[in-house]
Design an enzyme around this catalytic site. Structure first.
Site, mmCIF file in Angstrom:
data_model
loop_
_atom_site.group_PDB
_atom_site.id
_atom_site.type_symbol
_atom_site.label_atom_id
_atom_site.label_comp_id
_atom_site.label_asym_id
_atom_site.label_seq_id
_atom_site.Cartn_x
_atom_site.Cartn_y
_atom_site.Cartn_z
ATOM 1 N N ARG A 135 -18.113 16.709 -11.768
ATOM 2 C CA ARG A 135 -17.005 16.229 -10.861
ATOM 3 C C ARG A 135 -16.803 17.017 -9.628
ATOM 4 O O ARG A 135 -17.159 18.245 -9.642
ATOM 5 C CB ARG A 135 -15.906 15.847 -11.573
ATOM 6 C CG ARG A 135 -14.755 15.263 -10.813
ATOM 7 C CD ARG A 135 -14.828 13.934 -10.423
ATOM 8 N NE ARG A 135 -13.729 13.285 -10.359
ATOM 9 C CZ ARG A 135 -13.475 11.781 -9.762
ATOM 10 N NH1 ARG A 135 -14.702 11.282 -9.742
ATOM 11 N NH2 ARG A 135 -12.390 11.351 -9.711
ATOM 12 N N THR A 430 -19.368 3.398 -6.151
ATOM 13 C CA THR A 430 -19.834 3.977 -7.432
ATOM 14 C C THR A 430 -21.080 2.998 -8.218
ATOM 15 O O THR A 430 -21.138 1.978 -7.835
ATOM 16 C CB THR A 430 -18.614 4.076 -8.609
ATOM 17 O OG1 THR A 430 -17.481 4.580 -7.574
ATOM 18 C CG2 THR A 430 -19.002 4.787 -9.723
ATOM 19 N N THR A 448 -20.731 8.718 -8.234
ATOM 20 C CA THR A 448 -19.949 8.142 -7.164
ATOM 21 C C THR A 448 -19.897 9.052 -5.944
ATOM 22 O O THR A 448 -19.968 10.150 -6.105
ATOM 23 C CB THR A 448 -18.544 7.912 -7.712
ATOM 24 O OG1 THR A 448 -17.734 7.169 -6.918
ATOM 25 C CG2 THR A 448 -17.742 9.243 -8.050
ATOM 26 N N GLU A 450 -16.830 7.885 -4.474
ATOM 27 C CA GLU A 450 -15.674 7.329 -4.513
ATOM 28 C C GLU A 450 -15.376 6.386 -3.527
ATOM 29 O O GLU A 450 -16.030 5.006 -3.971
ATOM 30 C CB GLU A 450 -14.684 8.417 -3.812
ATOM 31 C CG GLU A 450 -13.368 8.212 -4.589
ATOM 32 C CD GLU A 450 -12.387 6.859 -4.496
ATOM 33 O OE1 GLU A 450 -12.404 6.306 -5.423
ATOM 34 O OE2 GLU A 450 -12.055 6.575 -3.590
ATOM 35 N N GLU A 467 -13.835 11.980 -2.769
ATOM 36 C CA GLU A 467 -13.368 12.176 -4.177
ATOM 37 C C GLU A 467 -11.739 12.788 -4.228
ATOM 38 O O GLU A 467 -11.043 12.322 -4.995
ATOM 39 C CB GLU A 467 -14.380 13.145 -4.897
ATOM 40 C CG GLU A 467 -14.367 12.598 -6.467
ATOM 41 C CD GLU A 467 -15.162 11.042 -6.451
ATOM 42 O OE1 GLU A 467 -14.676 9.994 -6.821
ATOM 43 O OE2 GLU A 467 -16.038 10.953 -5.697
ATOM 44 N N SER A 494 -10.425 11.040 -12.574
ATOM 45 C CA SER A 494 -11.252 9.850 -12.812
ATOM 46 C C SER A 494 -11.070 8.617 -13.651
ATOM 47 O O SER A 494 -10.293 9.052 -14.614
ATOM 48 C CB SER A 494 -12.903 10.090 -12.727
ATOM 49 O OG SER A 494 -13.627 9.087 -12.769
ATOM 50 N N GLY A 515 -15.815 0.405 -10.147
ATOM 51 C CA GLY A 515 -14.702 -0.528 -10.197
ATOM 52 C C GLY A 515 -13.315 0.365 -10.160
ATOM 53 O O GLY A 515 -12.274 -0.284 -10.347
ATOM 54 N N GLY A 516 -13.379 1.768 -9.573
ATOM 55 C CA GLY A 516 -12.220 2.311 -9.446
ATOM 56 C C GLY A 516 -11.352 2.283 -10.787
ATOM 57 O O GLY A 516 -12.119 2.188 -12.118
#
Ligand code: GLU
Length: 609
Positions: A135, A430, A448, A450, A467, A494, A515-516
């Protein structure tokens, strides 16, 4: 010149579909639907809901089977590159690296070396599950007021996203290198060959690629390097069918292939990244060369929980994915979901209510646990049994929880009073990859940058992430700190939920989605569809979506999910039909081989041998 649509629209829209293409797809669907979708209306819709605008006529129509090895990614070129590595004797990690590098080229809006990822690896040799956290991190110069504007208020989402401020230290290259050191079989440089070749030679722009550029043309035009790559001089989005070359990306990859991750985290590439971020017009950022040099991938304990006869494992903090899915499934486990079935509004009431309660806990407690003390008891069985009592209201079709009922719980821990609820917003882009090799290694990775096209800043052929806007924009509410506030070096919370499921002690399923924050609902319902409703993997990923995060019930527009809307409204939900653009990719590992499922809503394919 085509009219650029607002850059606020994030979910891919359907490019125009020619009637002839539509009818050929419908014929293909009609042929397979009867054989593969014995389930009633909703499951039938799993076949019929194929949204052909985003894929080829056969994309995602039926599960693909293979004996030994398989790659499922969001783009045929990436699946091909991954499979080519497996065919050379490479490991699932080798395949993942080759596929990720191609995805950064052909699906640049979603993921790439300018972003971050979470990776689950079930190692075939040791039988051990490892999770890697790649991340992005907040710059050391950032603080809680990063997204507070001059007026003292939280910035508007896209004012924060577009430009340098939102860019976190990219983790993907370090993640690929760390994973390769542990699980790679082929030489590092060889994994770069497919992406370099494709970047040099060019790839055909698809309708989806074109439609997404058109939808974001205004923001892409704001920065010269980005504009030149995606738009003509007059601002026209690159046409479908155009062969798009990216020599700058090829050169970047050549440098990393030759010198490893240090070619990215220091030297001329790093200098260009920092320069681009700090010079971003109107919205410069804080990322420095020191941040890049200090970046570390973290190996973390997986978060695992039991659901019926399955053991479900996923990514822990800074992702909220596995914990929130674990809470949802933990709350519905004492219900007979199998008997209720996929067509029953009561199933969706239970899933929706459990999801709302889980999201309340997520908002209050979940963040980067290296920085905040998270309660240990979020998956505690008796805690979840207590929370599940709140679902009883409508077991006979009664009313749903009121907003007042949906409050965070008090998981067994003494840290639960510390925090205020998070204010972060997440929107989809993503990509998810699932890979199984012939050595028994299983990979599930969600990757991703973002937002679609991230910060819109492009450097040396790749896009930089946004991000940091996954952090809460405000550091505190009513004097209480928000767990997911910005802090130097911290990783934004996340929702990404790369998952590996075990049955009988053996890996049975690798699954995940973009898909967030809807990722959580997409993955949770796919697990219920496969475990309780016994759907095959392609039925499960194609099953129309019904997702409830904060109270509104989102049902997937144009699908039979809409038929459940009146019943859900009667329960008291505000129901909204929406384009719910998941990208569920998965592999089921059976006694007799592998079955791959690619989300019909995107361009992905499963390939295997
Ligand atoms: N940035 C989001 C997260 O990490 C993912 C965005 C998306 O899926 O579109 O949860």
């Amino acid at each position: 010149m085509p009219q650029a649509r607002s850059n606020r629209r994030q979910e891919p829209q359907a490019p125009p579909l020619s009637p002839s293409r539509l009818s050929s797809i419908l014929v293909a669907l009609a042929l397979v639907a009867g054989a593969f979708f014995p389930h009633p209306a909703l499951a039938q819709q799993a076949a019929d809901a194929v949204q052909p605008e985003v894929g080829g006529a056969t994309a995602g129509v039926r599960a693909v089977s293979a004996q030994h090895e398989m790659v499922v990614t969001a783009h045929p070129e990436a699946s091909k590159a991954g499979l080519a590595m497996l065919e050379k004797g490479g490991s699932a990690i080798d395949a993942m690296i080759a596929a990720q590098l191609v995805l950064g080229l052909v699906e640049p809006q979603s993921s790439g070396i300018g972003g971050g990822a979470f990776l689950l690896v079930h190692d075939g040799a040791s039988g051990r599950l490892v999770t890697y956290d790649g991340r992005e991190t907040a710059p050391m110069a950032a603080s809680g007021d990063l997204f507070i504007g001059e007026d003292g208020e939280a910035m508007k989402f896209f004012d924060a996203v577009i430009g340098g401020r939102s860019v976190g230290t990219p983790g993907t290259v370090a993640l690929l290198a760390a994973a390769h050191r542990k699980h790679g079989r082929l030489p590092w440089a060889e994994l770069f060959e497919p992406a370099i070749e494709l970047a040099d030679k060019g790839f055909a722009v698809t309708e989806r690629f074109n439609a997404l550029v058109a939808a974001n043309a205004e923001s892409l035009a704001r920065f010269e390097a980005t504009r030149k790559y995606f738009l003509s001089e007059e601002g026209v989005p690159i046409f479908p069918g155009t062969v798009l070359r990216n020599p700058a990306y090829a050169d970047t990859l050549r440098a990393i292939a030759k010198d490893g991750e240090k070619a990215f985290y220091s030297g001329p590439i790093a200098e260009d990244i920092v320069k681009t971020i700090q010079a971003a017009e109107g919205n410069p950022g804080l990322l420095s060369l020191d941040d890049l040099a200090a970046y570390q991938v973290k190996e973390r304990e997986p978060v695992c929980f039991d659901y019926r006869d399955a053991k479900i494992c996923g990514m822990g903090p800074p992702s909220s994915g596995a914990l929130t899915i674990g809470q949802i499934l933990g709350m519905v486990e004492n219900r007979d979901m199998a008997a209720l079935g996929a067509d029953n509004p009561e199933s969706w009431r239970l899933i929706g209510e459990a999801s709302r309660l889980a999201f309340a806990d997520r908002g209050r407690y979940m963040a980067d646990s290296d920085f905040v003390d998270m309660p240990a008891g979020l998956l505690n069985r008796s805690y979840l049994a207590g929370r599940a009592k709140l679902l009883s209201g409508g077991s006979d079709g009664g009313p749903v929880l009121t907003q007042n009922d949906v409050q965070p719980g008090m998981p067994p821990d003494d840290r639960t009073l510390l925090y205020a609820d998070d204010q972060a917003l997440e929107l989809p882009s993503t990509s998810h990859l699932a890979i199984v090799d012939r050595f028994g290694t299983v990979v599930s990775m969600t990757t991703t940058i973002e937002n679609a096209y991230g910060s819109r800043l492009m450097v040396r052929g790749f896009l930089l992430n946004n991000e940091l806007t996954d952090f809460s924009f405000v550091p505190e509410v009513a004097g209480r700190p928000v767990a997911n506030r910005v802090e130097p070096g911290k990783r934004p919370r996340s929702s990404m939920a790369p998952t590996i499921v075990y049955r009988g002690g053996k890996p049975w399923l690798a699954i995940g989605s973009p898909g967030g924050s809807r990722i959580i609902g997409y993955v949770a319902k796919t697990l219920i569809a496969m475990i309780d409703w016994k759907m095959d993997i392609q039925q499960a990923v194609g099953l129309p979506h019904l997702v409830n995060r904060f109270g509104t019930y989102d049902v997937e527009e144009g699908t039979t999910a809409e038929a459940l809307a009146p019943a859900l409204s009667e329960y008291g939900y505000r129901v909204e039909a929406k384009n719910l653009n998941s990208g569920l990719h998965g592999i089921m590992i059976g006694e007799n081989g592998l079955a791959g499922g690619a989300d019909p809503r995107r361009e992905g394919v499963a390939l295997g041998n």
